[in-house]
Scaffold this motif. Structure first.
Motif, PDB file in Angstrom:
ATOM      1  N   THR B  94      42.763  34.899  36.400  1.00  0.00           N
ATOM      2  CA  THR B  94      42.031  34.090  36.461  1.00  0.00           C
ATOM      3  C   THR B  94      41.449  33.359  37.956  1.00  0.00           C
ATOM      4  OG1 THR B  94      43.759  32.878  36.966  1.00  0.00           O
ATOM      5  CG2 THR B  94      42.934  32.657  34.578  1.00  0.00           C
ATOM      6  N   ALA B  95      42.011  34.494  38.866  1.00  0.00           N
ATOM      7  CA  ALA B  95      41.674  34.808  40.161  1.00  0.00           C
ATOM      8  C   ALA B  95      41.839  35.493  41.020  1.00  0.00           C
ATOM      9  CB  ALA B  95      41.859  32.683  41.022  1.00  0.00           C
ATOM     10  N   VAL B  96      41.426  35.809  41.936  1.00  0.00           N
ATOM     11  CA  VAL B  96      41.750  36.987  43.361  1.00  0.00           C
ATOM     12  C   VAL B  96      41.615  36.699  44.578  1.00  0.00           C
ATOM     13  CG1 VAL B  96      41.161  38.674  41.706  1.00  0.00           C
ATOM     14  CG2 VAL B  96      39.768  38.088  43.130  1.00  0.00           C
ATOM     15  N   HIS B  97      42.855  36.726  45.226  1.00  0.00           N
ATOM     16  CA  HIS B  97      42.356  36.214  46.288  1.00  0.00           C
ATOM     17  C   HIS B  97      40.862  36.840  47.338  1.00  0.00           C
ATOM     18  CE1 HIS B  97      43.493  36.151  50.729  1.00  0.00           C
ATOM     19  NE2 HIS B  97      44.274  35.172  51.031  1.00  0.00           N
ATOM     20  N   ASP B  98      41.209  38.004  47.437  1.00  0.00           N
ATOM     21  CA  ASP B  98      40.049  38.845  48.324  1.00  0.00           C
ATOM     22  C   ASP B  98      38.749  39.183  47.369  1.00  0.00           C
ATOM     23  OD1 ASP B  98      42.098  39.246  49.740  1.00  0.00           O
ATOM     24  OD2 ASP B  98      42.676  41.570  48.917  1.00  0.00           O
ATOM     25  N   THR B  99      37.867  38.722  47.622  1.00  0.00           N
ATOM     26  CA  THR B  99      36.257  39.697  47.222  1.00  0.00           C
ATOM     27  C   THR B  99      35.975  40.780  46.735  1.00  0.00           C
ATOM     28  OG1 THR B  99      35.010  39.515  49.599  1.00  0.00           O
ATOM     29  CG2 THR B  99      35.766  37.238  47.923  1.00  0.00           C
ATOM     30  N   ASP B 100      37.711  41.688  47.447  1.00  0.00           N
ATOM     31  CA  ASP B 100      36.929  42.667  47.019  1.00  0.00           C
ATOM     32  C   ASP B 100      37.393  43.433  45.376  1.00  0.00           C
ATOM     33  OD1 ASP B 100      36.123  43.455  49.192  1.00  0.00           O
ATOM     34  OD2 ASP B 100      37.539  44.950  49.918  1.00  0.00           O
ATOM     35  N   ASP B 101      38.115  42.078  45.204  1.00  0.00           N
ATOM     36  CA  ASP B 101      38.973  42.752  43.776  1.00  0.00           C
ATOM     37  C   ASP B 101      38.233  42.009  42.864  1.00  0.00           C
ATOM     38  OD1 ASP B 101      41.000  44.356  44.653  1.00  0.00           O
ATOM     39  OD2 ASP B 101      41.771  42.012  45.856  1.00  0.00           O
ATOM     40  N   ALA B 102      37.237  40.836  43.020  1.00  0.00           N
ATOM     41  CA  ALA B 102      36.614  40.192  41.765  1.00  0.00           C
ATOM     42  C   ALA B 102      36.570  41.168  40.513  1.00  0.00           C
ATOM     43  CB  ALA B 102      35.070  39.471  42.872  1.00  0.00           C
ATOM     44  N   ASN B 103      36.403  42.431  40.275  1.00  0.00           N
ATOM     45  CA  ASN B 103      36.324  43.012  39.222  1.00  0.00           C
ATOM     46  C   ASN B 103      37.334  42.440  38.265  1.00  0.00           C
ATOM     47  OD1 ASN B 103      37.295  45.146  41.449  1.00  0.00           O
ATOM     48  ND2 ASN B 103      37.543  46.423  39.694  1.00  0.00           N
ATOM     49  N   TRP B 104      38.433  42.745  39.096  1.00  0.00           N
ATOM     50  CA  TRP B 104      39.600  41.828  37.657  1.00  0.00           C
ATOM     51  C   TRP B 104      39.709  40.465  37.351  1.00  0.00           C
ATOM     52  CZ3 TRP B 104      42.776  45.171  36.213  1.00  0.00           C
ATOM     53  CH2 TRP B 104      43.495  46.626  36.799  1.00  0.00           C
ATOM     54  N   MET B 105      38.042  39.437  37.515  1.00  0.00           N
ATOM     55  CA  MET B 105      38.260  38.666  37.309  1.00  0.00           C
ATOM     56  C   MET B 105      38.184  38.209  35.918  1.00  0.00           C
ATOM     57  SD  MET B 105      38.539  36.265  39.439  1.00  0.00           S
ATOM     58  CE  MET B 105      38.198  34.723  38.315  1.00  0.00           C
ATOM     59  N   GLY B 106      39.191  37.769  34.895  1.00  0.00           N
ATOM     60  CA  GLY B 106      39.365  37.661  33.438  1.00  0.00           C
ATOM     61  C   GLY B 106      39.093  39.465  33.133  1.00  0.00           C
ATOM     62  N   LYS B 107      39.450  40.022  33.152  1.00  0.00           N
ATOM     63  CA  LYS B 107      40.453  41.239  32.519  1.00  0.00           C
ATOM     64  C   LYS B 107      41.685  41.086  31.996  1.00  0.00           C
ATOM     65  CE  LYS B 107      37.772  44.871  33.565  1.00  0.00           C
ATOM     66  NZ  LYS B 107      37.906  45.642  35.191  1.00  0.00           N
ATOM     67  N   ARG B 108      41.952  40.961  30.763  1.00  0.00           N
ATOM     68  CA  ARG B 108      43.729  41.359  30.034  1.00  0.00           C
ATOM     69  C   ARG B 108      44.204  42.350  30.989  1.00  0.00           C
ATOM     70  NH1 ARG B 108      44.806  41.985  24.547  1.00  0.00           N
ATOM     71  NH2 ARG B 108      43.957  43.402  24.456  1.00  0.00           N
ATOM     72  N   VAL B 109      45.792  41.906  31.342  1.00  0.00           N
ATOM     73  CA  VAL B 109      46.331  42.904  31.919  1.00  0.00           C
ATOM     74  C   VAL B 109      47.949  42.486  31.630  1.00  0.00           C
ATOM     75  CG1 VAL B 109      45.260  42.919  33.924  1.00  0.00           C
ATOM     76  CG2 VAL B 109      46.573  41.108  34.019  1.00  0.00           C
ATOM     77  N   ALA B 110      48.550  44.074  32.045  1.00  0.00           N
ATOM     78  CA  ALA B 110      49.693  44.328  31.760  1.00  0.00           C
ATOM     79  C   ALA B 110      50.014  44.495  32.711  1.00  0.00           C
ATOM     80  CB  ALA B 110      50.416  45.194  30.790  1.00  0.00           C
TER      81      ALA B 110
END
Lengths: 351, 351
Positions: B94-110
């Protein structure tokens, strides 16, 4: 060999009652000296029956035998053994059962100590040293080397090169055990190794592993124990002075709980801990690190004789500095007591 | 995420005193539910501070979490942990610290649970799970998954394929641990394997090893424990009914002394014994066989997530039959008590 096979083949070695019933019938020369253990009682016997080589076996005149930590454990009750002690030896073949084996006559030999059935799946896969029906020279159901004579299958024999004197060749069995480690694990030459326990076996292990260019550190509890490693050119230190996780490989060569605990402490995560000394009885251990640090623990026992004899013939492994004392077989009890003292090196028995 | 990073980044999660001094300054929505352990006391907290993703980290909204045997040990004192429990989860970034990691936003993860320093020789050689400075989600110095939110480095995250529902993906971490065995030892497909302990982890191990065509036998102490293995298509039996040395490979999945002793009894000479469950504290063991039979003992812990997720997405490993019950986070204490009952399968927590 002065006894006729016809005569002494009637003897049952493991049934001394039967033997004594027959004893008047046989030639006096069929007796021999032996260090015998029965119900935990050690005795020197001057009139023990000389063994009889069975099919495939040779009769070996023992020239020199070595006392091993396992012998001391057996005297204390390990393996519940009764019979003639001893499994480290060099000797000369003086008779063979089968004429096909006549080429062994007069040869100076060392001999591997496990006799498997030779036909079960365990013998065929893991070798005779793991056969559930095995006998083991001086350890399980087979009279051993602290005697004038022993028998072994010729399949167990290895000719000793002329370059290896008896005082060197008598170390073949423990050196083979040290070499077993190389059959079990891959060790990259730049991985640091510690050997915990700078005793007789530990120092053979340390020398063998150092042959490949590996940095080996021998670790002991007492400063006096570090002199011999230094004399052999091995780095040495007090085990308490080394930090946790200091070594990729640790070889445990003490066979006691404290040594195991130190060894586990010293091995790094995902490292390998070789158990080279037999543990006797129960041990209380903290296994948490074993799982959390994903340690690989490898039990290690008997090893290959042929490479051990090559190393001894080449003088690549020093064994003479290990010799503490030599006793005649008739002083076997004193020799075993000497070998049991802390920090003592190899005690030899000469029949 | 309703809190502004500027606001809650001033909080020190591990310093609740500091937090309470600041609490009046921050938005109420920065609180969350959590199952918290402090000095051995377990509590449900509705107003625990929501964590703050640091550099390289993501904030993850936990969708479903699983209770593991390790959690139960931690509650009893293992690892001396204080903080939010839990390390098995599936969630959504639901959030990332670094804008470079924005592609993770909304992803379902383990997410893999070990956070190493990333620069020491141990991290570089053995991986972050062995870093001496590591934190571990819900186990060592890092708040865990029994909460609305957790943080992890994006380097630890693995996207969950759509084919794997939350109720499946929540098993990624223990399935990865089962797969670790294949990273550590070579298993020939025709070597018989026993898994001692037909519990949650044991059944994942059994299924994973059977995938390669290996004959796997799940062994339990009670006949009731053999029903689930049978349902999963695995052979099963009572551990006492199998002879000594019956298996080439044995996986110990009980984590107790009796299980270790049985496992050592069952493994054949020169066989391999995998320790898959963490042992807590001291254990009294007979190590004689370990050396005499030259057993290889391998501690085994965290494993690879990517292949675990592939197996779950393919439906190659059944995990749904393991689900015993699901509790809301607010009933966390009851859920942990339920999970601690003997023979219970996986208990899940849904925030």
């Amino acid at each position: 060999m002065n006894c006729e096979v016809r005569t002494y083949s009637q003897l049952t070695m493991h049934n001394s009652l039967f033997f004594f019933q027959r004893s008047l019938e046989i030639d006096k020369s069929c007796f021999m000296q032996a260090i015998h253990l029965q119900n935990g009682r050690l005795s020197y016997q001057a009139d023990y029956p000389q063994p009889d080589p069975g099919p495939g076996e040779a009769l070996i005149n023992v020239r020199l035998a070595g006392i091993c930590a396992t012998d001391l454990e057996i005297v204390k009750g390990y393996a519940g053994f009764s019979g003639v002690l001893g499994h480290e030896f060099v000797g000369e073949v003086t008779a063979v059962h089968d004429t096909d084996d006549a080429n062994w006559m007069g040869k100076r030999v060392a001999g591997s100590i496990n006799l498997g059935c030779g036909s079960c799946p365990v013998c065929l896969a893991a070798g005779p040293e793991h056969c559930p029906e095995r006998t083991v020279l001086g350890i399980i159901n087979k009279d051993g080397a602290f005697a004038d004579y022993l028998t072994l299958p010729v399949a167990n024999l290895h000719a000793v090169p002329d370059e290896a004197a008896d005082e060197t060749a008598v170390f073949t069995e423990p050196l083979a055990a040290a070499l077993k480690i190389r059959e079990q694990v891959k060790i990259r030459p730049n991985q640091p190794i510690a050997v915990v326990g700078p005793g007789r076996l530990g120092l053979l292990v340390g020398q063998v592993l150092a042959l490949a260019g590996t940095a080996v550190t021998m670790l002991g509890r007492r400063r006096e124990s570090l002199a011999l490693p230094a004399q052999l050119g091995l780095a040495a230190g007090l085990v308490d002075e080394f930090p946790d996780n200091a070594f990729d490989f640790v070889v445990e060569a003490t066979g006691n709980e404290a040594g195991f605990a130190q060894s586990l402490r010293l091995v790094r995560p995902q490292g390998t801990l070789i158990l080279k000394s037999t543990f006797q009885g129960q041990a209380t251990l903290d296994l948490t690190k074993l799982v959390v640090a994903e340690i690989n623990v490898v039990g290690s026992r008997c090893g290959p004789f042929a490479p051990a004899l090559r190393l001894l013939a080449d003088g690549a492994v020093a064994v003479r500095p290990f010799i503490e004392a030599e006793y005649p077989l008739s002083d076997g009890a004193a020799a075993l007591a000497h070998a049991a003292r802390p920090g003592v090196r190899k005690v030899l028995l000469r029949p």
